[in-house]
Design a protein around this motif. Structure first.
Motif, PDB file in Angstrom:
ATOM      1  N   GLU A 204       0.829  -1.202   0.000  1.00  0.00           N
ATOM      2  CA  GLU A 204       0.000   0.000   0.000  1.00  0.00           C
ATOM      3  C   GLU A 204       0.871   1.262   0.000  1.00  0.00           C
ATOM      4  O   GLU A 204       0.584   2.229  -0.708  1.00  0.00           O
ATOM      5  N   ALA A 205       1.944   1.238   0.772  1.00  0.00           N
ATOM      6  CA  ALA A 205       2.851   2.392   0.836  1.00  0.00           C
ATOM      7  C   ALA A 205       3.472   2.668  -0.531  1.00  0.00           C
ATOM      8  O   ALA A 205       3.531   3.816  -0.974  1.00  0.00           O
ATOM      9  N   GLU A 206       3.918   1.626  -1.201  1.00  0.00           N
ATOM     10  CA  GLU A 206       4.524   1.811  -2.520  1.00  0.00           C
ATOM     11  C   GLU A 206       3.504   2.286  -3.542  1.00  0.00           C
ATOM     12  O   GLU A 206       3.809   3.134  -4.387  1.00  0.00           O
ATOM     13  N   ASP A 207       2.273   1.747  -3.469  1.00  0.00           N
ATOM     14  CA  ASP A 207       1.213   2.184  -4.391  1.00  0.00           C
ATOM     15  C   ASP A 207       0.911   3.669  -4.210  1.00  0.00           C
ATOM     16  O   ASP A 207       0.800   4.421  -5.178  1.00  0.00           O
ATOM     17  N   LEU A 208       0.766   4.087  -2.949  1.00  0.00           N
ATOM     18  CA  LEU A 208       0.478   5.498  -2.684  1.00  0.00           C
ATOM     19  C   LEU A 208       1.644   6.397  -3.097  1.00  0.00           C
ATOM     20  O   LEU A 208       1.446   7.483  -3.650  1.00  0.00           O
ATOM     21  N   LYS A 209       2.848   5.932  -2.847  1.00  0.00           N
ATOM     22  CA  LYS A 209       4.027   6.711  -3.251  1.00  0.00           C
ATOM     23  C   LYS A 209       4.023   6.921  -4.760  1.00  0.00           C
ATOM     24  O   LYS A 209       4.270   8.026  -5.245  1.00  0.00           O
ATOM     25  N   ASN A 210       3.705   5.863  -5.506  1.00  0.00           N
ATOM     26  CA  ASN A 210       3.659   5.966  -6.966  1.00  0.00           C
ATOM     27  C   ASN A 210       2.584   6.958  -7.421  1.00  0.00           C
ATOM     28  O   ASN A 210       2.815   7.742  -8.345  1.00  0.00           O
ATOM     29  N   LYS A 211       1.420   6.940  -6.772  1.00  0.00           N
ATOM     30  CA  LYS A 211       0.348   7.879  -7.125  1.00  0.00           C
ATOM     31  C   LYS A 211       0.811   9.320  -6.931  1.00  0.00           C
ATOM     32  O   LYS A 211       0.561  10.181  -7.766  1.00  0.00           O
ATOM     33  N   PHE A 212       1.473   9.577  -5.810  1.00  0.00           N
ATOM     34  CA  PHE A 212       1.948  10.936  -5.540  1.00  0.00           C
ATOM     35  C   PHE A 212       3.045  11.340  -6.524  1.00  0.00           C
ATOM     36  O   PHE A 212       3.076  12.476  -7.001  1.00  0.00           O
ATOM     37  N   GLU A 213       3.937  10.409  -6.826  1.00  0.00           N
ATOM     38  CA  GLU A 213       5.028  10.737  -7.740  1.00  0.00           C
ATOM     39  C   GLU A 213       4.530  10.991  -9.159  1.00  0.00           C
ATOM     40  O   GLU A 213       5.105  11.783  -9.894  1.00  0.00           O
TER      41      GLU A 213
END
Length: 123
Positions: free
Chosen positions: A105-114
């Protein structure tokens, strides 16, 4: 005899202990137990730390990039906070957006923000 030897060992100076350790190693192949043990422990500890992978993360907003409005909307979406609270999080960087979430979930959210130009740190 053993008591006298023990007394002599206890009364050795630091220099004499060093000389004794060198002599035991050179003449008899005996290394002091404490130095071997601490080296082994250090190596094992490093290996354990390398193998142990972090599985729980906090998402921290480091920069909103050029698209501040998009970042505010995404913050609002993922945190469930109101528009004003989300804007405050984006204005007061660094901000913890979510705490104690799993790696995926952390990596998915990080990708969305990036994707929208924000800079995220996972801790």
């Amino acid at each position: 005899m053993i008591e006298k030897l023990a007394e002599q060992l206890v009364n050795l100076t630091v220099k004499q202990v060093g000389e004794l350790a060198t002599l035991l190693k050179k003449e008899y192949g005996i290394e002091p137990y404490s130095s071997v043990k601490s080296e082994d422990f250090s190596n094992k500890k490093e290996k354990i730390l390398e193998k142990k992978e972090k599985s729980i993360f906090n998402i921290i907003l480091k920069s909103s990039g050029n698209s501040k409005l998009s970042v505010v909307k995404l913050v609002k979406e993922i945190t469930g906070k109101g528009l004003k609270e989300s804007k405050n999080l984006v204005d007061n960087i660094p901000s913890v957006l979510k705490e104690s979430i799993n790696k995926k979930e952390a990596e998915d959210l990080k990708n969305k923000f990036e994707e929208i130009g924000a800079e995220i740190e996972l801790k």
